[in-house]
Design a protein around this motif. Sequence first.
Motif, short mmCIF file in Angstrom:
data_model
loop_
_atom_site.label_atom_id
_atom_site.label_comp_id
_atom_site.label_asym_id
_atom_site.label_seq_id
_atom_site.Cartn_x
_atom_site.Cartn_y
_atom_site.Cartn_z
N GLN A 124 -9.48 25.12 10.66
CA GLN A 124 -8.63 24.28 9.80
C GLN A 124 -9.33 24.01 8.47
O GLN A 124 -8.73 24.11 7.40
N GLU A 125 -10.61 23.72 8.52
CA GLU A 125 -11.38 23.45 7.31
C GLU A 125 -11.43 24.69 6.42
O GLU A 125 -11.24 24.61 5.21
N ALA A 126 -11.67 25.85 7.01
CA ALA A 126 -11.76 27.09 6.24
C ALA A 126 -10.44 27.44 5.58
O ALA A 126 -10.41 27.99 4.48
N PHE A 127 -9.33 27.11 6.23
CA PHE A 127 -8.01 27.45 5.69
C PHE A 127 -7.48 26.44 4.68
O PHE A 127 -6.71 26.81 3.79
N THR A 128 -7.85 25.18 4.82
CA THR A 128 -7.14 24.16 4.04
C THR A 128 -7.95 23.46 2.96
O THR A 128 -7.37 22.83 2.09
N LYS A 129 -9.25 23.53 3.02
CA LYS A 129 -10.05 22.81 2.04
C LYS A 129 -10.14 23.61 0.74
O LYS A 129 -10.31 24.82 0.77
N PRO A 130 -10.07 22.94 -0.41
CA PRO A 130 -10.19 23.64 -1.69
C PRO A 130 -11.63 24.11 -1.91
O PRO A 130 -12.56 23.58 -1.30
N PRO A 131 -11.82 25.10 -2.78
CA PRO A 131 -13.17 25.65 -3.00
C PRO A 131 -14.20 24.58 -3.38
O PRO A 131 -15.35 24.64 -2.96
N GLU A 132 -13.79 23.58 -4.17
CA GLU A 132 -14.76 22.56 -4.59
C GLU A 132 -15.27 21.72 -3.42
O GLU A 132 -16.32 21.12 -3.49
N TYR A 133 -14.53 21.70 -2.31
CA TYR A 133 -14.97 20.99 -1.11
C TYR A 133 -16.29 21.56 -0.60
O TYR A 133 -17.09 20.86 0.00
N PHE A 134 -16.51 22.84 -0.86
CA PHE A 134 -17.69 23.52 -0.35
C PHE A 134 -18.80 23.64 -1.37
O PHE A 134 -19.71 24.44 -1.21
N GLU A 135 -18.76 22.87 -2.43
CA GLU A 135 -19.84 22.90 -3.42
C GLU A 135 -21.14 22.52 -2.73
O GLU A 135 -21.16 21.70 -1.81
N PRO A 136 -22.27 23.10 -3.18
CA PRO A 136 -23.55 22.91 -2.47
C PRO A 136 -23.90 21.45 -2.19
O PRO A 136 -24.36 21.14 -1.09
N ASN A 137 -23.68 20.55 -3.14
CA ASN A 137 -24.05 19.15 -2.89
C ASN A 137 -23.17 18.53 -1.80
O ASN A 137 -23.61 17.64 -1.08
N LEU A 138 -21.94 19.00 -1.64
CA LEU A 138 -21.07 18.46 -0.60
C LEU A 138 -21.38 19.06 0.77
O LEU A 138 -21.13 18.43 1.79
N LEU A 139 -21.91 20.27 0.79
CA LEU A 139 -22.23 20.90 2.07
C LEU A 139 -23.37 20.18 2.79
O LEU A 139 -23.54 20.33 3.99
N ASP A 140 -24.16 19.40 2.05
CA ASP A 140 -25.27 18.68 2.66
C ASP A 140 -24.85 17.38 3.35
O ASP A 140 -25.64 16.76 4.02
N ARG A 141 -23.58 17.00 3.16
CA ARG A 141 -23.15 15.74 3.78
C ARG A 141 -23.12 15.89 5.30
O ARG A 141 -22.95 16.99 5.82
N PRO A 142 -23.29 14.81 6.03
CA PRO A 142 -23.33 14.92 7.49
C PRO A 142 -21.98 15.32 8.06
O PRO A 142 -20.93 14.94 7.55
N LEU A 143 -22.03 16.08 9.12
CA LEU A 143 -20.82 16.45 9.84
C LEU A 143 -20.44 15.32 10.78
O LEU A 143 -21.28 14.52 11.18
N PRO A 144 -19.14 15.24 11.19
CA PRO A 144 -18.73 14.20 12.13
C PRO A 144 -19.56 14.23 13.41
O PRO A 144 -19.94 13.22 13.94
N ASP A 145 -19.82 15.42 13.94
CA ASP A 145 -20.70 15.60 15.09
C ASP A 145 -21.73 16.62 14.64
O ASP A 145 -21.42 17.80 14.51
N PRO A 146 -22.96 16.19 14.34
CA PRO A 146 -23.92 17.10 13.72
C PRO A 146 -24.31 18.31 14.55
O PRO A 146 -24.85 19.26 14.03
N LYS A 147 -24.03 18.30 15.83
CA LYS A 147 -24.40 19.45 16.66
C LYS A 147 -23.11 20.17 17.09
O LYS A 147 -22.43 19.74 18.00
N PRO A 148 -22.79 21.29 16.42
CA PRO A 148 -21.57 21.99 16.78
C PRO A 148 -21.64 22.58 18.18
O PRO A 148 -22.73 22.88 18.67
N HIS A 149 -20.50 22.71 18.80
CA HIS A 149 -20.45 23.34 20.12
C HIS A 149 -20.69 24.83 19.92
O HIS A 149 -20.00 25.47 19.14
N PRO A 150 -21.69 25.41 20.61
CA PRO A 150 -22.03 26.81 20.34
C PRO A 150 -20.89 27.80 20.60
O PRO A 150 -20.70 28.74 19.84
N VAL A 151 -20.11 27.58 21.65
CA VAL A 151 -19.00 28.50 21.93
C VAL A 151 -17.88 28.30 20.92
O VAL A 151 -17.28 29.25 20.43
#
Length: 146
Positions: A94-121
Amino acid sequence: MNVTLRIPERLRAQLEEAATISDLSLNAEISRRLERSFEARGLLAELFGSQSSVLLLTTLAAALKIIEARFGDRDWMTDPEARKAVDWAISDIQEAFTKPPEYFEPNLLDRPLPDPKPHPVGREASTLALRIAGKSHPRMSSDKQV
């Protein structure tokens, strides 16, 4: 038009059997099956709307198929661990499809994720499904291509 086609013997045997059952020539059976594959794309667009919607839904379906293969008999609707993998895959896609390119700017990519440890599968499923769809997700790769 003449086309030379190399296919495995097993597939040729299946096509010949299907042609015999359908009372068609081998050429007519292959042509009919190719036409149906293109019709399927149109049917998906008719059912789900735009090509963008079809791409999103088929990407989600690919991720679910990968997760189901990894978890075997464990149903993702009832198994908590499998469900967590599905939740991660859906979130990533959903994030890859719907977020605008500026959402992924390097300074924003460093922000914490909702759950910092993604599920490997879930991460594996979303990465592979996005790769199949030709989509990128900067959180998942340093070269920004998934």
